[in-house]
Scaffold this motif. Structure first.
Motif, PDB file in Angstrom:
ATOM      1  N   ARG A  20       0.843  -1.205   0.000  1.00  0.00           N
ATOM      2  CA  ARG A  20       0.000   0.000   0.000  1.00  0.00           C
ATOM      3  C   ARG A  20       0.878   1.255   0.000  1.00  0.00           C
ATOM      4  N   PRO A  21       1.651   1.462  -1.040  1.00  0.00           N
ATOM      5  CA  PRO A  21       2.547   2.637  -1.064  1.00  0.00           C
ATOM      6  C   PRO A  21       1.797   3.958  -1.076  1.00  0.00           C
ATOM      7  N   GLU A  22       0.536   3.924  -1.499  1.00  0.00           N
ATOM      8  CA  GLU A  22      -0.234   5.171  -1.564  1.00  0.00           C
ATOM      9  C   GLU A  22      -0.512   5.758  -0.182  1.00  0.00           C
ATOM     10  N   LEU A  23      -0.349   4.976   0.868  1.00  0.00           N
ATOM     11  CA  LEU A  23      -0.581   5.485   2.213  1.00  0.00           C
ATOM     12  C   LEU A  23       0.542   6.407   2.696  1.00  0.00           C
ATOM     13  N   PHE A  24       1.726   6.238   2.146  1.00  0.00           N
ATOM     14  CA  PHE A  24       2.886   6.979   2.626  1.00  0.00           C
ATOM     15  C   PHE A  24       2.941   8.360   1.967  1.00  0.00           C
ATOM     16  N   VAL A  25       3.336   9.338   2.756  1.00  0.00           N
ATOM     17  CA  VAL A  25       3.374  10.720   2.276  1.00  0.00           C
ATOM     18  C   VAL A  25       4.799  11.244   2.348  1.00  0.00           C
ATOM     19  N   ALA A  26       5.098  12.200   1.490  1.00  0.00           N
ATOM     20  CA  ALA A  26       6.441  12.757   1.409  1.00  0.00           C
ATOM     21  C   ALA A  26       6.806  13.491   2.690  1.00  0.00           C
ATOM     22  N   GLN A  27       8.101  13.721   2.862  1.00  0.00           N
ATOM     23  CA  GLN A  27       8.610  14.327   4.096  1.00  0.00           C
ATOM     24  C   GLN A  27       8.051  15.726   4.320  1.00  0.00           C
ATOM     25  N   ASP A  28       7.903  16.523   3.250  1.00  0.00           N
ATOM     26  CA  ASP A  28       7.451  17.898   3.425  1.00  0.00           C
ATOM     27  C   ASP A  28       5.933  18.020   3.498  1.00  0.00           C
ATOM     28  N   ALA A  29       5.221  16.914   3.375  1.00  0.00           N
ATOM     29  CA  ALA A  29       3.762  16.942   3.513  1.00  0.00           C
ATOM     30  C   ALA A  29       3.392  16.920   4.993  1.00  0.00           C
ATOM     31  N   PRO A  30       2.225  17.472   5.350  1.00  0.00           N
ATOM     32  CA  PRO A  30       1.801  17.440   6.753  1.00  0.00           C
ATOM     33  C   PRO A  30       1.627  16.001   7.238  1.00  0.00           C
ATOM     34  N   ARG A  31       1.804  15.816   8.533  1.00  0.00           N
ATOM     35  CA  ARG A  31       1.583  14.500   9.116  1.00  0.00           C
ATOM     36  C   ARG A  31       0.136  14.064   8.857  1.00  0.00           C
ATOM     37  N   PRO A  32      -0.070  12.841   8.368  1.00  0.00           N
ATOM     38  CA  PRO A  32      -1.450  12.388   8.106  1.00  0.00           C
ATOM     39  C   PRO A  32      -2.314  12.469   9.352  1.00  0.00           C
ATOM     40  N   LYS A  33      -3.575  12.846   9.166  1.00  0.00           N
ATOM     41  CA  LYS A  33      -4.509  12.924  10.277  1.00  0.00           C
ATOM     42  C   LYS A  33      -5.121  11.549  10.540  1.00  0.00           C
ATOM     43  N   ARG A  34      -5.631  11.407  11.737  1.00  0.00           N
ATOM     44  CA  ARG A  34      -6.310  10.169  12.098  1.00  0.00           C
ATOM     45  C   ARG A  34      -7.540   9.997  11.206  1.00  0.00           C
ATOM     46  N   GLN A  35      -7.645   8.819  10.583  1.00  0.00           N
ATOM     47  CA  GLN A  35      -8.725   8.579   9.636  1.00  0.00           C
ATOM     48  C   GLN A  35      -9.561   7.376  10.063  1.00  0.00           C
ATOM     49  N   THR A  36     -10.878   7.583  10.082  1.00  0.00           N
ATOM     50  CA  THR A  36     -11.819   6.494  10.308  1.00  0.00           C
ATOM     51  C   THR A  36     -12.891   6.586   9.230  1.00  0.00           C
ATOM     52  N   SER A  37     -13.773   5.607   9.211  1.00  0.00           N
ATOM     53  CA  SER A  37     -14.857   5.649   8.231  1.00  0.00           C
ATOM     54  C   SER A  37     -15.729   6.880   8.424  1.00  0.00           C
ATOM     55  N   TRP A  38     -15.919   7.283   9.682  1.00  0.00           N
ATOM     56  CA  TRP A  38     -16.746   8.455   9.962  1.00  0.00           C
ATOM     57  C   TRP A  38     -16.073   9.739   9.499  1.00  0.00           C
ATOM     58  N   SER A  39     -14.755   9.830   9.651  1.00  0.00           N
ATOM     59  CA  SER A  39     -14.067  11.066   9.271  1.00  0.00           C
ATOM     60  C   SER A  39     -13.855  11.168   7.769  1.00  0.00           C
ATOM     61  N   VAL A  40     -13.671  10.029   7.112  1.00  0.00           N
ATOM     62  CA  VAL A  40     -13.414  10.045   5.663  1.00  0.00           C
ATOM     63  C   VAL A  40     -14.709  10.166   4.871  1.00  0.00           C
ATOM     64  N   ALA A  41     -15.706   9.350   5.190  1.00  0.00           N
ATOM     65  CA  ALA A  41     -16.976   9.355   4.444  1.00  0.00           C
ATOM     66  C   ALA A  41     -18.128   9.167   5.423  1.00  0.00           C
TER      67      ALA A  41
END
Length: 291
Positions: A20-41
């Motif tokens: 799942r490489p799409e989950l990883f974000v570049a160094q200069d991107a903000p830290r990913p936020k906590r994601q759940t089904s409720w927060s995403v959709a």
């Protein structure tokens, strides 16, 4: 080029990148936020939950009608209670799952800043990092390493640390190189040259230092490859007796020069292997971590 992980990053996170490489974000991107089904959709999650409740209620009513018509009243009543309990537990499980963060997202969020992706590097930095990664991979996968012939160098500890340190410096070089280019896009002035000149020299010195470290890794990998080749040649000598027997069965005259050649080669090869192992160890010690 593969991503680089800090030595303390769990193996599971490293393997996650493969799937799942799409989950990883570049160094200069903000830290990913906590994601759940409720927060995403939230809309989809709420709709799915309503459908599930409707199915549970409808199924329970249908089962109740069937049990009332076919089973004794007491049995039907207990059956209805049991089905209601199962449906309630299942609904609770769905609610908990929709409120819990996906394990992959959580791992990437927690480890953000402890990995560097290919897009975190410009071309000059990426070329040096690829060389360093190839050298480290060569050493760690070598037969002499797996057999413990280089244990005193502590490759499993030293090399990941070295690779992570190199990657961090290359990332900083990438950022500063891009910043210098942005600043220099405007009109050149004496004041600008006075500021950028020392900065460019400092960056060049850093690049040269990293190149030297990568050269040391390459040299170590070359020594390990030589030791591996000598080890394979020594393994081939184990077949020497079979060749001697083959000659004895097919060469009645009994030419002893070939047999003597096997003996001489075995003696010389042992010296070569010893020298190769020692050379690899000496090269590896130049990479040792400071005390």
């Amino acid at each position: 080029m593969e991503p680089v992980f800090a030595p303390g990053v769990p193996v599971g996170v490293r393997r996650l990148y493969e799937h799942r490489p799409e989950l990883f974000v570049a160094q200069d991107a903000p830290r990913p936020k906590r994601q759940t089904s409720w927060s995403v959709a939230p809309g989809n999650t709420f709709g799915t939950l309503l459908v599930w409740i409707a199915v549970c209620v409808g199924g329970w009513i249908l089962a109740l009608i069937i049990m009332a018509a076919t089973l004794p009243t007491a049995v039907a009543a207990w059956g209805a209670v049991a089905l209601a309990g199962v449906a309630a537990l299942a609904t609770g499980g769905i609610l908990v799952k929709s409120a819990v963060e996906d394990r992959g997202h959580k791992s990437v969020r927690i480890q953000h800043g402890k990995y560097l992706l290919p897009e975190d590097f410009d071309d000059p930095a990426a070329r040096l990092l690829r060389r360093a990664q190839r050298a480290v991979k060569t050493v760690l996968e070598a037969t002499v390493t797996r057999r413990g012939l280089l244990d005193d160098v502590q490759n499993e500890l030293v090399l990941p640390e070295q690779l992570w340190d190199i990657a961090q410096v290359l990332r900083e070089q990438t950022v500063l190189r891009a910043r210098q280019q942005d600043i220099a896009r405007g009109m050149a002035t004496a004041e600008l040259d006075a500021v950028l000149g020392p900065q460019r020299r400092a960056l060049a010195l850093s690049v040269d230092a990293i190149k030297h470290k990568v050269d040391l890794l390459d040299r170590y990998a070359d020594r390990v490859r030589s030791a591996d080749a000598a080890l394979r040649a020594e393994a081939a000598l184990d077949d020497g007796d079979r060749y001697i027997e083959l000659l004895a069965r097919t060469e009645p005259v009994g030419d002893t020069s070939v047999v003597q050649g096997f003996t001489d080669e075995a003696s010389a090869l042992k010296d070569t292997l010893t020298r190769s192992i020692n050379a690899a160890r000496d090269a590896g010690r130049t990479l040792a971590l400071p005390e």
